[in-house]
Scaffold this motif. Structure first.
Motif, PDB file in Angstrom:
ATOM      1  N   GLU A 124      22.271 -10.422  25.519  1.00 49.03           N
ATOM      2  CA  GLU A 124      21.374  -9.853  26.525  1.00 49.03           C
ATOM      3  C   GLU A 124      21.440 -10.633  27.834  1.00 49.03           C
ATOM      4  O   GLU A 124      21.377 -10.046  28.919  1.00 49.03           O
ATOM      5  N   ILE A 125      21.574 -11.946  27.761  1.00 48.81           N
ATOM      6  CA  ILE A 125      21.721 -12.761  28.968  1.00 48.81           C
ATOM      7  C   ILE A 125      22.958 -12.327  29.738  1.00 48.81           C
ATOM      8  O   ILE A 125      22.916 -12.115  30.961  1.00 48.81           O
ATOM      9  N   VAL A 126      24.069 -12.177  29.037  1.00 45.17           N
ATOM     10  CA  VAL A 126      25.321 -11.802  29.695  1.00 45.17           C
ATOM     11  C   VAL A 126      25.229 -10.402  30.284  1.00 45.17           C
ATOM     12  O   VAL A 126      25.717 -10.143  31.395  1.00 45.17           O
ATOM     13  N   ALA A 127      24.589  -9.482  29.579  1.00 43.29           N
ATOM     14  CA  ALA A 127      24.453  -8.117  30.095  1.00 43.29           C
ATOM     15  C   ALA A 127      23.655  -8.102  31.395  1.00 43.29           C
ATOM     16  O   ALA A 127      24.022  -7.407  32.362  1.00 43.29           O
ATOM     17  N   LEU A 128      22.567  -8.857  31.451  1.00 38.68           N
ATOM     18  CA  LEU A 128      21.761  -8.915  32.675  1.00 38.68           C
ATOM     19  C   LEU A 128      22.520  -9.619  33.797  1.00 38.68           C
ATOM     20  O   LEU A 128      22.469  -9.185  34.957  1.00 38.68           O
ATOM     21  N   ARG A 129      23.213 -10.686  33.460  1.00 42.88           N
ATOM     22  CA  ARG A 129      24.038 -11.370  34.470  1.00 42.88           C
ATOM     23  C   ARG A 129      25.059 -10.414  35.063  1.00 42.88           C
ATOM     24  O   ARG A 129      25.209 -10.308  36.288  1.00 42.88           O
ATOM     25  N   ASP A 130      25.780  -9.707  34.206  1.00 39.79           N
ATOM     26  CA  ASP A 130      26.837  -8.818  34.681  1.00 39.79           C
ATOM     27  C   ASP A 130      26.277  -7.653  35.484  1.00 39.79           C
ATOM     28  O   ASP A 130      26.884  -7.214  36.470  1.00 39.79           O
ATOM     29  N   CYS A 131      25.121  -7.154  35.067  1.00 43.48           N
ATOM     30  CA  CYS A 131      24.494  -6.051  35.806  1.00 43.48           C
ATOM     31  C   CYS A 131      24.173  -6.486  37.231  1.00 43.48           C
ATOM     32  O   CYS A 131      24.444  -5.754  38.194  1.00 43.48           O
ATOM     33  N   PHE A 132      23.604  -7.682  37.393  1.00 39.61           N
ATOM     34  CA  PHE A 132      23.297  -8.151  38.732  1.00 39.61           C
ATOM     35  C   PHE A 132      24.572  -8.373  39.544  1.00 39.61           C
ATOM     36  O   PHE A 132      24.641  -7.973  40.707  1.00 39.61           O
ATOM     37  N   HIS A 133      25.573  -8.979  38.951  1.00 43.75           N
ATOM     38  CA  HIS A 133      26.826  -9.218  39.683  1.00 43.75           C
ATOM     39  C   HIS A 133      27.475  -7.916  40.103  1.00 43.75           C
ATOM     40  O   HIS A 133      27.997  -7.807  41.219  1.00 43.75           O
ATOM     41  N   ASP A 134      27.435  -6.915  39.223  1.00 43.10           N
ATOM     42  CA  ASP A 134      28.013  -5.608  39.577  1.00 43.10           C
ATOM     43  C   ASP A 134      27.269  -4.997  40.768  1.00 43.10           C
ATOM     44  O   ASP A 134      27.880  -4.461  41.683  1.00 43.10           O
ATOM     45  N   TRP A 135      25.948  -5.046  40.715  1.00 44.48           N
ATOM     46  CA  TRP A 135      25.169  -4.488  41.827  1.00 44.48           C
ATOM     47  C   TRP A 135      25.387  -5.281  43.114  1.00 44.48           C
ATOM     48  O   TRP A 135      25.413  -4.727  44.209  1.00 44.48           O
TER      49      TRP A 135
END
Length: 272
Positions: free
Chosen positions: A256-267
């Motif tokens: 879940e940490i990685v998913a949230l990190r990646d979501c922010f980086h993508d945005w």
């Protein structure tokens, strides 16, 4: 806006280990509290703030926020308990000295609960009084004070939270999940972004304070844009947890940490 990671997301790790995970994931900032193996020594914070701050400085990474609890659990010495005000203010002076010595950007506290004999409005008025007194202390320090509205507090609706902000003059540690799990739509929570001092990120849905990233209802790209458009340029603390509170035992925290990190980086165009 920048990402950080809450140390209490990894309850089996020491603070040094949690900081190493943050570095390894390219996040590079850690948030601290009094909980689990990474928890700070409250007695040392209150008796010798400079000594307590030395542990934080030794991490050699940004520590955007400290979560302070005055008593035990959600009920002990909570801000809506008027009998605790003098003790809490005494401790808060030491907390702010610690935060400045550790170069921590903000301190968040909980607003309090509906205590024996109180209504929500009684609790709000008592909490606002306490927060105003704390804000008077905080004005002499670099660290900013904020409060986190949460499930099981008296401040469970956006409307009550706005009233508490207006009455106290204190901003919010904003976590959309605490409202989403109670059934509030994201657009009903969005106006609180204008009052954010700090932000927590965790996926959620109605009935569940924490949900797997792909199964929750929070639209994080929309949330990031709302925060930006409200003028927020601070830290976004990734906060999936593994704990008894609200039955948040069942998610792979690292995933879940990685998913949230990646979501922010993508945005954010692929940049940290």
């Amino acid at each position: 806006m920048k990402l950080s990671l809450t140390s209490w997301s990894m309850p089996s790790l020491t603070l040094t280990e949690a900081a190493a995970v943050s570095r390894a994931l390219g996040i590079g900032a850690i948030e601290v509290s009094l909980f689990y193996r990474s928890g700070l020594n409250k007695g040392l914070i209150l008796s010798d703030p400079d000594a307590a701050a030395a542990e934080i400085r030794a991490l050699e990474m940004p520590v955007p926020n400290y979560y302070h609890l005055f008593g035990e659990g959600l009920t002990g010495r909570n801000l809506a308990d008027t009998a605790s005000l003098d003790e809490n203010l005494r401790d808060f002076k030491q907390v702010m000295a610690f935060a400045d010595a550790a170069d921590i950007a903000s301190v968040f506290v909980l607003p309090g609960i509906v205590n024996t004999g109180q209504s929500r409005m009684d609790a709000l008025h008592a909490s606002a009084t306490a927060l105003r007194e704390m804000q008077a202390i905080a004005q002499d320090h670099r660290a900013q004070l904020c409060f986190e509205p949460h499930v099981q507090s008296f401040a469970e609706s956006p409307d009550i939270v706005r009233r508490l902000v207006d009455d106290s003059g204190v901003g919010i540690a904003l976590d959309y999940s605490h409202f989403a799990c109670l059934g509030y739509r994201q657009e009903e929570i969005d106006p609180l972004a204008a009052h954010a001092v700090h932000v927590h990120l965790r996926q959620a849905k109605m009935g569940d304070l924490q949900a797997k990233f792909a199964q929750g209802t929070l639209n994080f790209p929309a949330m990031f844009a709302t925060l930006r458009d409200a003028g927020y340029d601070g830290w976004l603390a990734i906060e999936p947890v593994h704990q008894d509170y609200m039955n948040t035992w069942y998610d792979d925290v690292l995933t879940e940490i990685v998913a949230l990190r990646d979501c922010f980086h993508d945005w954010n165009g692929g940049t940290a």
